[in-house]
Design an enzyme around this catalytic site. Structure first.
Site, PDB file in Angstrom:
ATOM      1  N   ARG A  34       0.825  -1.224   0.000  1.00 39.43           N
ATOM      2  CA  ARG A  34       0.000   0.000   0.000  1.00 39.43           C
ATOM      3  C   ARG A  34       0.849   1.260   0.000  1.00 39.43           C
ATOM      4  NH1 ARG A  34      -5.024  -2.027   3.713  1.00 39.43           N
ATOM      5  NH2 ARG A  34      -6.214  -2.804   1.953  1.00 39.43           N
ATOM      6  N   LYS A 196     -18.005 -16.418   1.811  1.00 37.18           N
ATOM      7  CA  LYS A 196     -19.412 -16.148   2.057  1.00 37.18           C
ATOM      8  C   LYS A 196     -20.190 -15.620   0.869  1.00 37.18           C
ATOM      9  CE  LYS A 196     -19.066 -15.050   6.937  1.00 37.18           C
ATOM     10  NZ  LYS A 196     -18.966 -13.847   7.758  1.00 37.18           N
ATOM     11  N   GLY A 348      -8.067  -9.030  -1.024  1.00 39.51           N
ATOM     12  CA  GLY A 348      -6.821  -9.382  -0.342  1.00 39.51           C
ATOM     13  C   GLY A 348      -6.329 -10.784  -0.625  1.00 39.51           C
ATOM     14  N   GLY A 371     -12.725  -4.358  -0.357  1.00 39.69           N
ATOM     15  CA  GLY A 371     -14.102  -3.915  -0.120  1.00 39.69           C
ATOM     16  C   GLY A 371     -14.521  -2.852  -1.121  1.00 39.69           C
TER      17      GLY A 371
END
Ligand code: AMP
Length: 390
Positions: A34, A196, A348, A371
């Site tokens: 990052r 999920k 990720g 996200g």
């Protein structure tokens, strides 16, 4: 959306919201991706003689100054890789910080302390937004990973600064993810995996309107298979998502989109890697759980990727953290690397798998925001981007 290269920055206090939310272990940065991702914007600002003020959050200090969430290790690492001194301010707002910002010379860098030491950051508090804006002649948002949050530093302060623009990383993220959502070269193949279904319902829903083919692997696939009446043994299933899985399967059928599920699996009696692994067909016997897609599925999915002109991938195909269960995920890495399509990877775990393979350089774009990239693919306007376009 205005971008940083369109602005005159010389001698201006240039406030750059970056995403330096790096993983730390015992105070040591374990992955500096990052930080390096922000370098193009930082170099441009330095070349243009900006007085550079950097702001980021780190972890979840919950509105309190806590030493373990200090950006001190980031200041040190950044000064090494940027090749110049980076001063860490004692806070991110206040008189002392304003004094330090005022004293900055062109090309110098001041890193503000963790924005989330103040609860007002996440609350998008107006007074706090104004206090941040007092540090800026120009505001640049280069924190794509936080663009899906309407916080003071990503959205709230924008109306209070005269000139605002996207940084080069933000620009690149919007360009590539925009190519997936708005103007994909067909066929567009999306691969979704991970644990999920619940996290990805909105993405699947929107992707079904833009993809030609959707490939689903990982634990998510078992909820879809069970919804079709296929036996899944002890595999991870979200029982409360069976109905929505059924609806999404119907939606795919009605809209003429191909939604492919695994046709075989690698299974084991334990998810921990301490029991034997075997390959079974689409039905999984009782007592066993799916830990990875099987070899036939790898071939099937790879063939889809091979004939695609645009590919998006998010989420591992199995419990890839355990080497014995990482085969399917690595097969997807290979398929993308060999493809001549525009390839975009977000999230990720898929990025970690790519990095592990050492072949990340072969991918057209690797998104820095898991996200945020998923919300972008849901077709939503991210607050951090909307603020720049207002
Ligand atoms: P997500 O955060 O939803 O992208 O999920 C990533 C996680 O899904 C990883 O930690 C994987 O270990 C996990 N995962 C993928 N496939 C399976 C599976 N078959 N069973 C259990 N967990 C899985």
């Amino acid at each position: 959306m205005k971008t940083i290269d369109q602005l005159y920055l010389a001698n201006k206090r240039t406030f750059i919201r970056v995403d330096f939310n790096v993983p730390l272990k015992d105070g040591v940065i374990t992955d500096a991706t990052r930080i390096t991702a922000a370098l193009p914007t930082l170099k441009l600002a330095r070349d243009r003689k900006a007085r550079i003020v950097l702001a980021s959050h780190l972890g979840r200090p919950k509105g309190k100054a806590k030493a373990e969430f200090s950006l001190a290790p980031v200041a040190k690492k950044l000064s090494e890789i940027f090749g110049q001194a980076v001063t860490l301010a004692p806070d991110c707002v206040g008189d002392e910080v304003e004094r330090q910002v005022a004293a900055l010379q062109p090309g110098q860098v001041l890193l503000l302390e963790n924005l989330r030491f103040h609860a007002e950051e996440e609350a998008n508090d107006e007074a706090f937004s104004k206090a941040l804006a007092r540090l800026a002649d120009v505001y640049i948002n280069d924190a794509f990973g936080t663009a899906h949050r309407a916080h003071a530093s990503t959205a709230g302060m924008v109306p209070f600064v005269k000139e605002c623009a996207a940084g080069l990383l933000m620009q690149r993220e919007c360009e590539y993810l925009g190519k997936i959502v708005r103007s994909p070269q067909p066929p567009l193949v999306a691969i979704l995996g991970g644990a999920k279904v619940s996290d990805k319902v909105a993405v699947i829903d929107n992707l079904l309107s833009i993809v030609d083919t959707l490939l689903i692997g990982g634990a998510m696939a078992y909820t879809f298979l069970k919804a079709q009446g296929v036996a899944v043994g002890n595999s991870l299933v979200e029982a409360d998502r069976l109905d929505i899985a059924k609806q999404l399967l119907d939606q795919a059928k009605k809209s003429g989109k191909r939604l492919l599920l695994p046709v075989d699996h690698r299974v084991s009696s334990s998810p921990k890697g301490d029991a034997a692994v075997e390959v079974v067909g689409q039905s999984i016997p009782d007592g066993l759980l799916g830990v990875d897609i099987g070899p036939q599925t790898e071939t099937l999915f790879a063939a889809e990727v091979a004939q695609a002109r645009t590919v998006f991938w998010n989420g591992p195909m199995g419990i890839f953290e355990i080497a014995a269960f990482s085969h399917g995920t690595m097969a997807m890495v290979d398929a993308l690397v060999q493809s001549s399509a525009l390839t975009v990877v977000g999230g990720g775990d898929s990025v970690a798998a790519l990095t592990q393979s050492g072949k990340a350089g072969k991918i057209s774009h690797i998104s820095t925001g898991g996200g945020a990239s998923l919300e972008f693919l849901e077709g939503r306007k991210l607050p951090g981007i909307a603020a720049l376009e207002a």
